[in-house]
Motif scaffolding. Structure first.
Motif, PDB file in Angstrom:
ATOM      1  N   LEU A  98       1.089  -1.529   0.022  1.00 38.07           N
ATOM      2  CA  LEU A  98       0.042  -0.069   0.012  1.00 38.07           C
ATOM      3  C   LEU A  98       0.847   1.357  -0.014  1.00 38.07           C
ATOM      4  O   LEU A  98       1.935   1.410   0.814  1.00 38.07           O
ATOM      5  N   PRO A  99       0.738   2.058  -0.867  1.00 37.95           N
ATOM      6  CA  PRO A  99       1.739   3.205  -1.163  1.00 37.95           C
ATOM      7  C   PRO A  99       1.445   4.406   0.016  1.00 37.95           C
ATOM      8  O   PRO A  99       0.367   4.401   0.694  1.00 37.95           O
ATOM      9  N   ASP A 100       2.310   4.854   0.231  1.00 40.06           N
ATOM     10  CA  ASP A 100       2.253   6.218   1.101  1.00 40.06           C
ATOM     11  C   ASP A 100       1.486   7.058   0.563  1.00 40.06           C
ATOM     12  O   ASP A 100       1.353   7.083  -0.570  1.00 40.06           O
ATOM     13  N   ILE A 101       0.581   7.842   1.343  1.00 39.59           N
ATOM     14  CA  ILE A 101      -0.367   8.995   0.944  1.00 39.59           C
ATOM     15  C   ILE A 101       0.494  10.280   0.430  1.00 39.59           C
ATOM     16  O   ILE A 101       1.326  10.771   1.352  1.00 39.59           O
ATOM     17  N   PRO A 102       0.265  10.482  -0.592  1.00 43.73           N
ATOM     18  CA  PRO A 102       1.100  11.898  -1.327  1.00 43.73           C
ATOM     19  C   PRO A 102       0.433  13.075  -0.312  1.00 43.73           C
ATOM     20  O   PRO A 102      -0.611  12.910   0.177  1.00 43.73           O
TER      21      PRO A 102
END
Length: 680
Positions: free
Chosen positions: A409-413
């Motif tokens: 799950l990517p980091d939140i921009p």
């Protein structure tokens, strides 16, 4: 001292050198082959700018037999490319977001835990006149899908032709209404011919982007909420099947779905095209809604095509009249997942109704236009900021469906930087009537007619903006009656405003006191198209005056009809015109244009323009129509995305129907105001 080598040693070294050369040649050959397989420099540069690289790469596949559709299902589950999963989707409409921010919004969608993005297609923007198509800039759907593909997101496309979406006329082009016999969303041949022409062009782009050909599109929706509009009989089903057959003939091979409200789901099952998956739309009571769907479609996994995360606003009404708290949102989504359901969040990110694109509703017989902001109280705000709904949904999805969310799950921009540019003065003023030379010549008519019936734009009528009806009357006239005015008007007597005109109702107003003039005077009726109805039986409403104008019991028989569409050519002429005068407090009233400029010395940032003190009109920055403002609220500020601004001088143009701010200023601030002024 030189070292002499024996013949045997020299032979060994010679073999070693030969072997080294062979190894080097082999390595170089492999590198050359790999180089040929890598993207070219031009395609690498295309990641920064819109291109046809993905389309060009996938187009050759269309001639081959497609792979099996990426999205399949059994009685209980969905499978994407063979992997059992939930469809975790969110709606982002590319045409409501500036292209520079598409990547940011899609990255935030993935970072929340969603694996799919859904979008409508706006026919009215893509085909502004019959046979003239636009898929550039804000309308570059290929680029939007390409970015989603690069982020490994699936895509669901809802091409309409009708989309609802709180969008003018539900996305149907206004030029359809130039035909007085037009029957939209029906088997009327001119309508179906128009749909076929548009779909033929659209699917040239969409067909190669399907998952079966290596792209990200996994499903198409046929029409939209048709059971709430179309005839619930063989005629309605025939129309739905026509659209499905048309899409198949143009190369669509992925799964077809329909989309209807929970109270229309039974009718939807009778009208749906062959082999289409039924889906349901709702906000509350998920168990009830899903059970209604399972009752008519028991052997397939339930999909909520529109789970309404919030709601939209109407001018003059309270902000968030019908929204959803973050906690209730989490409970409802959790229930959907517990029942084995999948969902599409409508909206994940709402964006903005730029220009004249807002829709409207008829509620209780009252016309209610939508505001410019389409914030929707969605998980991602109008400006793309993270909300409490976003963070709670992310935690829920991580816990409830860990095998369906992106992994990792990517980091939140981060949110965009917001800037306050302070007050901007608009020192110059120009009457709207001083710009008549910048628009087409007036159409002569014996009576007022709707804007769609005008002979402009290659005989297709006027779509948006304002229409001016001018006639001459006696200075002794005392009263005027108007019927069927849509949607909002200003009446002027010899150039001076004297009455506001409301939508729909038949209304009578007194004319100014008899003038000492002996000659006739101009009676001007400036009418605003405030947004066409986008849902229900009254979609396809024509704008302007479709009734009559009666002056002292007589019908004026000679009218001049002018179109103010605020197209880019008109805006350019207005900005460059030489008739501007200094704005003067207490003397300026609308309809008038006001202009000024302001300088940004650093990299532009997102901002909000506060229209406090102004009455009703629209705002244009650097030639871009941001949308409408209205003092009745609830929206008070307009969102200004940074890509619409420039480092250096920025040009601001405001069209005001009534009275401007007494100081002729606006304020650019860091925070939106979406909840001020609506009192009903």
């Amino acid at each position: 001292m030189a070292i002499r080598l024996s013949p045997n040693v020299r032979r060994v070294l010679s073999k070693i050198r030969l072997n080294r050369a062979l190894v080097i040649i082999i390595i170089l050959a492999v590198c050359f082959i790999l180089y040929l397989l890598l993207p070219t420099s031009s395609s690498r540069e295309d990641e920064k700018a819109p291109s046809n690289s993905l389309l060009d790469r996938l187009k050759p596949n269309v001639g081959r037999k497609p792979a099996d559709p990426a999205l399949s299902l059994d009685e209980d589950s969905f499978y994407i490319r063979g992997k059992k999963t939930h469809i975790l989707s969110g709606s982002i409409h590319y045409f409501r977001v500036v292209p520079d921010y598409w990547t940011d919004r899609l990255k935030k969608l993935k970072a929340m835990g969603l694996n799919t993005v859904d979008t409508y297609v706006s026919w009215n923007l893509h085909e502004p006149m019959p046979g003239e198509f636009d898929f550039s800039g804000l309308l570059n759907i290929h680029e939007f899908i390409k970015i989603a593909h690069s982020l490994e997101l699936n895509v669901i496309v809802r091409p309409g032709p009708y989309i609802c979406s709180e969008w003018d006329n539900g996305g149907l082009p206004a030029w359809l209404l130039h035909d007085p016999n037009m029957k939209i969303r029906s088997n009327y041949k001119p309508y179906q011919d128009a749909v076929k022409r548009f779909f033929t062009k659209l699917f040239e782009i969409l067909t190669p982007l399907q998952s079966s050909y290596g792209g990200p599109i996994i499903a198409f929706q046929v029409e939209n909420e048709y059971a709430a509009y179309g005839p619930r009989n063989a005629t309605g089903r025939h129309h739905m099947q026509y659209l499905a057959n048309l899409m198949r003939s143009l190369g669509a091979v992925e799964l077809f779905i329909t989309s209807d409200g929970q109270n229309d789901i039974k009718a939807s099952s009778d009208m749906a095209p062959n082999n289409a998956l039924l889906t349901v739309n709702f906000q509350n009571d998920p168990s009830e809604a899903l059970n209604k769907l399972l009752l008519v479609q028991p052997n397939k996994p339930p999909l909520v095509m529109e789970y309404w995360t919030g709601w939209f606003d109407h001018w003059g009404r309270r902000h968030l009249e019908r929204t959803l708290s973050p906690s209730q949102l989490i409970v409802n989504i959790g229930t959907i997942l517990q029942m084995g359901g999948s969902f599409n969040l409508y909206m994940f990110h709402g964006g903005t109704n730029f220009g004249f694109m807002n829709g409207a509703n008829i509620e209780g017989g009252e016309y209610r236009p939508d505001v410019t902001s389409y914030d929707y109280d969605a998980p991602l705000s109008e400006a793309g900021d993270i909300t409490k709904k976003y963070t709670l949904l992310r935690e829920l999805l991580k816990e409830a469906v860990p095998h369906s969310i992106p992994n990792p799950l990517p980091d939140i921009p981060p949110n965009s930087v917001k800037e306050s540019y302070g007050d901007v003065h608009l020192p110059l003023c120009l009457s709207l009537f001083q710009t008549l030379d910048y628009i087409p010549p007036p159409q002569e008519s014996k009576k007022p007619i709707p804007m769609e019936y005008l002979s402009i734009n290659k005989e297709t009528g006027q779509a948006y903006g304002y229409v001016l009806y001018r006639t001459n009357i006696s200075p002794l006239s005392t009263k005027m009656t108007i019927t069927k005015l849509k949607d909002y008007g200003v009446a002027l007597y010899d150039g001076t405003p004297f009455a506001k005109l409301s939508s729909f109702a038949s209304q009578t107003v007194l004319l100014p006191q008899p003038s000492a003039k002996s000659s006739d005077v101009n009676l001007d009726l400036l009418v605003e198209n405030s947004g066409r109805v986008n849902f229900g039986s009254q979609i396809g409403d024509r704008k302007g005056i479709s009734g009559v104008v009666i002056v002292d019991d007589e019908f004026p028989k000679s009218w001049q009809i002018y179109s103010f569409e605020f197209k880019s050519s008109y805006i350019e002429h207005v900005m460059a015109g030489g008739l501007w005068s200094r704005s003067s407090a207490g003397t300026q009233t609308g309809p008038a244009l006001f202009k000024g400029d302001f300088t940004i010395s650093t990299t532009p940032q997102d901002t909000f323009i506060d229209m406090t003190g102004w009455t009703k009109g629209l705002v244009i920055i650097n030639g871009v129509n941001l949308g409408r403002y209205w003092t009745i609220g609830p929206q008070q500020t307009l969102y200004v995305p940074a890509p619409l601004l420039r480092k250096g001088i920025n040009k601001l143009l405001i069209f005001e129907l009534h009275r401007p701010s007494s100081s002729f200023t606006v304020t650019f601030s860091k925070e939106p105001v979406l909840d001020s002024g609506g009192m009903k």
